[in-house]
Enzyme design. Structure first.
Site, PDB file in Angstrom:
ATOM      1  N   ASP A   6      -6.282 -14.423 -19.308  1.00 24.72           N
ATOM      2  CA  ASP A   6      -7.026 -15.238 -18.352  1.00 24.72           C
ATOM      3  C   ASP A   6      -8.001 -16.170 -19.082  1.00 24.72           C
ATOM      4  O   ASP A   6      -8.520 -15.828 -20.151  1.00 24.72           O
ATOM      5  CB  ASP A   6      -7.802 -14.297 -17.417  1.00 24.72           C
ATOM      6  CG  ASP A   6      -8.603 -15.025 -16.365  1.00 24.72           C
ATOM      7  OD1 ASP A   6      -7.999 -15.725 -15.550  1.00 24.72           O
ATOM      8  OD2 ASP A   6      -9.841 -14.889 -16.379  1.00 24.72           O
ATOM      9  N   GLU A  26      -3.746 -18.803 -20.371  1.00 24.69           N
ATOM     10  CA  GLU A  26      -4.032 -19.739 -19.282  1.00 24.69           C
ATOM     11  C   GLU A  26      -4.984 -20.827 -19.787  1.00 24.69           C
ATOM     12  O   GLU A  26      -6.147 -20.563 -20.043  1.00 24.69           O
ATOM     13  CB  GLU A  26      -4.676 -19.008 -18.100  1.00 24.69           C
ATOM     14  CG  GLU A  26      -5.027 -19.940 -16.957  1.00 24.69           C
ATOM     15  CD  GLU A  26      -6.054 -19.367 -15.985  1.00 24.69           C
ATOM     16  OE1 GLU A  26      -5.977 -19.698 -14.796  1.00 24.69           O
ATOM     17  OE2 GLU A  26      -6.943 -18.604 -16.432  1.00 24.69           O
ATOM     18  N   ASN A  41       0.858  -1.187   0.000  1.00 21.45           N
ATOM     19  CA  ASN A  41       0.000   0.000   0.000  1.00 21.45           C
ATOM     20  C   ASN A  41       0.893   1.234   0.000  1.00 21.45           C
ATOM     21  O   ASN A  41       1.373   1.668   1.035  1.00 21.45           O
ATOM     22  CB  ASN A  41      -0.903  -0.006   1.237  1.00 21.45           C
ATOM     23  CG  ASN A  41      -1.956   1.091   1.192  1.00 21.45           C
ATOM     24  OD1 ASN A  41      -1.878   2.005   0.385  1.00 21.45           O
ATOM     25  ND2 ASN A  41      -2.945   0.999   2.058  1.00 21.45           N
ATOM     26  N   ASN A  60      -5.798   6.541  -1.544  1.00 14.80           N
ATOM     27  CA  ASN A  60      -6.719   5.979  -2.539  1.00 14.80           C
ATOM     28  C   ASN A  60      -7.340   4.656  -2.088  1.00 14.80           C
ATOM     29  O   ASN A  60      -7.943   3.942  -2.887  1.00 14.80           O
ATOM     30  CB  ASN A  60      -6.022   5.809  -3.899  1.00 14.80           C
ATOM     31  CG  ASN A  60      -4.873   4.796  -3.861  1.00 14.80           C
ATOM     32  OD1 ASN A  60      -4.775   3.958  -2.984  1.00 14.80           O
ATOM     33  ND2 ASN A  60      -3.987   4.891  -4.848  1.00 14.80           N
ATOM     34  N   ASP A  61      -7.220   4.330  -0.802  1.00 11.55           N
ATOM     35  CA  ASP A  61      -7.826   3.088  -0.296  1.00 11.55           C
ATOM     36  C   ASP A  61      -9.333   3.089  -0.527  1.00 11.55           C
ATOM     37  O   ASP A  61      -9.918   2.065  -0.899  1.00 11.55           O
ATOM     38  CB  ASP A  61      -7.538   2.916   1.201  1.00 11.55           C
ATOM     39  CG  ASP A  61      -6.087   2.542   1.467  1.00 11.55           C
ATOM     40  OD1 ASP A  61      -5.327   2.367   0.493  1.00 11.55           O
ATOM     41  OD2 ASP A  61      -5.715   2.428   2.648  1.00 11.55           O
ATOM     42  N   GLY A  90      -5.904  -2.566   0.005  1.00 11.85           N
ATOM     43  CA  GLY A  90      -5.280  -1.260  -0.198  1.00 11.85           C
ATOM     44  C   GLY A  90      -3.982  -1.242  -0.982  1.00 11.85           C
ATOM     45  O   GLY A  90      -3.430  -0.164  -1.219  1.00 11.85           O
ATOM     46  N   ASP A  95      -1.516  -1.014  -4.104  1.00 14.65           N
ATOM     47  CA  ASP A  95      -1.762  -0.150  -5.259  1.00 14.65           C
ATOM     48  C   ASP A  95      -0.530  -0.026  -6.153  1.00 14.65           C
ATOM     49  O   ASP A  95       0.521  -0.643  -5.897  1.00 14.65           O
ATOM     50  CB  ASP A  95      -2.242   1.228  -4.804  1.00 14.65           C
ATOM     51  CG  ASP A  95      -1.352   1.852  -3.734  1.00 14.65           C
ATOM     52  OD1 ASP A  95      -0.133   1.597  -3.749  1.00 14.65           O
ATOM     53  OD2 ASP A  95      -1.881   2.603  -2.887  1.00 14.65           O
TER      54      ASP A  95
END
Length: 616
Positions: A331, A360, A139, A144-145, A164, A166
Site C-alpha cells: 500500500d 501502489e 460472513n 466472530n462479528d 462481518g 471474515d
C-alpha cells in the site's frame, strides 16, 4: 518460609514467557522463526517495563547473541541473533538476567521451513487476481462479528462500519473463486485494526503479527492459504509499510522519539508524490510529503530508524513463510523512505528469488510509476528492487478511451499512446492491470453503466500484457455510490450473508444482465487460464481507425487477435492491414461467441462489441 517465598516469587505464564518478581515481557517479536533462512540474522524486539536493565543469554547449538541494543526508552531491548546454516529446529530458553539471577525466561522456537519454501513462485502473467475487501465479501462465522476486547463492533447498517465478512467466508467461497477462473486472491489487510471506528478497511494496523479477531485467527489465515493453493489459487497479502494505526500498542510507549516521523506529532502529508522524482523540488516539500501523516489516526513510520526498518523487513518475511504467500501488494508504496524501500524489497526477494511484489503508486504518469520498477535506470541513480507496480496510467487511459468521443487526442488514441509509453518500464509485462479497485468507482459506473463498454473493458484487461486484477463484484456489475462514499463502493457481496435476497453464488435474484456479465467474465477467465500466448506472448497493436482498436498477442504457441469496436454500427475489417500477423492464416474463432471468422479479404465486427479471435 515456603509461603513467604511464594508471596515474593510470582510465576506468570504469558505464551512462552515465564516471569519472576516484577519483571515481565509484554511483547517479543517475532515470536518464533525458522531455520534454513538465507540470512542468518534475526533481530528480536523485546518490550517490557525496564527490560533494558536485563541481560539476555541463551544456550542452543548454532544460535548466538550477536548484539544487544538499548534505546532511549528503557522498556525496550533489541536482541540480534545469529542462526548458523545447519542449525536444527527446536526450542530454547532466552534468559533475561539481572546479575546472576534470571528475571524473565522466554521459550523461543525455531521451526523447519516448508519444503520448497525458498523457491516458491510468486504471481505471474499466468494469473488473474481476485481482489477482496474481506469485511464486505462473505460472513462465514457470525460468532466472530463482535470480539471482546476489540473496540468497534459490527453494524451492517453503517456503510463505514464493520459488516462481518471474515476468513471463513473466503474459505467457503474458494470453489466459486476457482470455478470463475481466478488463480490468486489479493485480500485487503487482515491484521488487527483495533481502532475506535472506521476500522473495517484494515489500513490502520495495531498488531503486525496478529490477524484481527473479527476476521479469524492466524491459524485460519494459514488454512485459507493452504486450501486456496489446493484449488490452484495463490494468496497475496496487502502490506502497509508507511503507517500504522494510532491505537497500535507501541504508540503508548514508543521506543524512541524518532520511531514515528515528525517526533510523533501529526503533520499532514501533502500527497505530492512527484516531489521524489522532481529535480527542482525543495527539501521542505519532500519532507512534508515523505514524513507527513495520511491522517491523524495513521502515524507515519520512520523507516530511517534502523530498528523500525528491520522490524518491517522481518515481518514481511515472517508472513510469507508462515502463510505460504504467493505475493505481496504494498500500500502507498512511494510514501515510505525510498532507500528503505530498496532494502525492504531487496531483502524479501533475496529470501524468495521467484516471489513477486506489486507496489501502489497512484499516478497516471508512467514516468513516475516506472521509476519504482526494478531494472529501471533512473535520472537520479536510484535503484529499486520492486518487481511490479499497479498500472494506474493504463487504467485511466482505458476509461477515457471508452468514454470519450473519437476525436484527435481522445478516444482510442489515448489508450494507444499510453501503451506506447511502455518503453519507460523495465518489465511492462509484470505490471498489474485492472478496470477498478477498492479505492475508485466501480468500472460499470466509470463507463456510465454502458454494458457494451463494460465488456470491452473486461476484454481489454484480460487480454492485454500484464497481470490482471478484478475487484470482487465487478463480475456482476457491482455499482458504487455517486457521492464517493468508499464504504458504499466496497459493497457487500450479495449472498455473502444469511438472509440475503440476492445471491451471486447461486444466481438467485441477479438480473439477466448481471448473470450475463458473470458468465461473460467466467468464459474469458477460464479460457485465459489455458492460453500460453496471453501469458507469455508478445504484443503488437495497430493505430486506431474509425472507432476500432485492434491488437495481437503472439508467440510460437499461436496468435490471438483482439478487436474493440465502439461504433454504433457494424464495421468492416480489411485483413490486408494486418498482413504482418495474418500472413497465411485463414480463420479466427471468437472465444466469446464461438463464431468462426474468415480472414480472407475482410470480415464484419458487430456494433459496440469485442472479439477475441484465436487465429488458425
Amino acid at each position: 518460609m515456603k509461603r513467604l517465598l511464594l508471596a515474593i516469587v510470582t510465576v506468570l505464564f504469558l505464551g512462552n514467557i515465564t516471569a519472576f518478581a516484577k519483571n515481565k515481557i509484554d511483547h517479543l517479536e517475532p515470536a518464533f522463526w525458522w531455520v534454513g533462512m538465507k540470512s542468518p540474522k534475526l533481530q528480536l524486539l523485546v518490550h517490557g517495563e525496564n527490560i533494558s536493565d536485563l541481560k539476555p543469554e541463551l544456550n542452543y547449538a548454532g544460535v548466538s547473541i550477536d548484539k544487544v541494543s538499548r534505546v532511549s526508552n528503557p522498556n525496550y531491548l533489541f536482541v540480534d541473533l545469529l542462526i548458523e546454516k545447519d542449525t536444527k529446529a527446536g526450542e530454547f530458553d532466552i534468559l533475561f538476567k539481572k546479575g546472576k539471577k534470571t528475571a524473565v525466561s522466554y521459550k523461543y522456537q525455531l521451526l523447519e521451513r516448508e519444503e520448497g519454501s525458498a523457491e516458491r513462485i510468486g504471481f505471474t502473467p499466468k494469473d488473474v487476481m481476485y481482489l477482496i475487501t474481506p469485511d464486505r465479501f462473505v460472513n462465514g462465522n457470525a460468532e466472530n462479528d463482535n470480539v471482546a476486547g476489540l473496540k468497534e463492533q459490527v453494524d451492517r447498517s453503517d456503510s463505514n462500519g464493520r459488516h462481518g465478512g471474515d476468513i471463513q467466508g473466503m474459505i467457503n467461497s474458494l470453489d466459486y473463486i476457482a470455478d470463475m477462473g481466478f488463480t490468486a486472491i489479493w485480500v485487503n489487510p487482515l491484521l488487527e485494526n483495533d481502532q475506535e471506528k472506521y476500522s473495517y478497511h484494515g489500513y490502520s494496523t495495531t498488531d503486525y503479527y496478529k490477524i484481527d479477531g473479527r476476521y479469524g485467527s492466524n491459524e485460519e489465515y494459514q488454512k485459507l492459504s493452504r486450501l486456496a493453493k489446493e484449488k490452484g489459487v495463490g494468496l497475496i497479502m496487502d502490506v502497509i509499510l508507511n503507517h500504522c494505526g494510532s491505537e497500535h500498542w507501541w504508540m503508548k510507549d514508543v521506543p524512541s522519539v524518532d520511531w514515528i516521523n515528525n517526533k510523533g506529532e501529526f503533520m499532514q502529508c501533502t500527497h505530492k508524490r512527484s516531489t521524489i522524482q522532481d529535480s527542482y523540488a525543495s527539501k521542505e516539500d519532500l519532507k512534508q510529503f515523505a514524513d507527513g501523516w495520511f491522517v491523524k489516526t495513521m502515524p507515519d513510520l520512520n523507516q530511517r530508524n534502523e530498528f523500525m526498518a528491520t522490524y518491517l523487513i522481518q515481518n514481511a518475511i515472517w508472513w510469507i513463510e508462515y502463510a505460504g504467500l504467493s505475493g505481496i501488494r504494498v500500500d502507498t508504496y512511494p510514501y515510505s523512505d525510498a532507500e528503505f524501500l530498496a532494502e525492504w524489497t531487496g531483502r524479501v526477494m533475496e529470501e524468495y528469488p521467484n516471489f513477486n511484489i506489486v507496489g501502489e503508486e497512484w499516478s497516471t504518469n508512467p514516468a513516475i510509476v516506472s521509476y519504482w520498477q526494478k531494472g529501471k535506470v533512473n535520472h537520479d541513480g536510484y535503484r529499486s528492487n520492486l518487481p511490479s507496480l499497479m498500472d494506474f496510467p493504463l487504467q485511466n487511459a482505458m476509461v477515457e478511451a471508452l468514454t470519450k468521443e473519437e476525436t484527435w487526442g481522445t478516444g482510442w488514441i489515448k489508450l494507444y499512446e499510453m501503451l506506447a509509453n511502455d518503453f519507460l518500464y523495465f518489465d511492462p509485462g509484470n505490471l498489474v492491470i485492472f478496470p477498478d479497485n477498492h479505492d475508485m468507482a466501480r468500472i460499470f459506473d466509470q463507463v456510465e453503466r454502458d454494458y457494451d463498454l463494460y465488456k470491452m473493458a473486461i476484454v481489454y484487461t484480460l487480454t492485454m500484457r500484464g497481470i490482471p486484477q478484478i475487484y470482487y463484484g465487478t463480475e456482476i456489475l457491482a455499482k458504487s455510490d455517486a457521492g464517493g462514499d468508499h464504504g458504499k463502493l466496497r459493497t457487500d457481496f450479495p449472498g455473502g450473508w444469511e438472509g440475503d435476497q440476492i445471491n451471486a453464488f447461486t444466481g438467485e435474484g441477479l438480473s439477466d444482465q448481471e448473470k450475463d456479465a458473470q458468465a461473460f467474465m467466467k468464459r474469458i477467465l477460464n479460457w485465459r487460464k489455458t492460453s500460453d500466448v496471453i501469458h507469455n506472448g508478445k504484443l503488437m497493436h495497430y493505430a486506431p481507425e474509425l472507432g476500432i482498436y485492434s491488437y495481437f498477442r503472439y508467440s510460437d504457441a499461436g496468435k490471438v487477435m483482439v478487436i474493440l469496436n465502439k461504433n454504433k454500427e457494424a464495421a468492416q475489417i480489411k485483413t490486408a492491414r494486418y498482413h504482418e500477423m495474418l500472413n497465411g492464416n485463414e480463420t479466427g474463432k471468437d472465444i466469446i461467441s464461438g463464431k468462426t471468422y474468415s480472414l480472407n479479404g475482410s470480415f464484419e465486427v458487430p456494433a459496440r462489441s469485442a472479439l477475441i479471435l484465436e487465429i488458425n
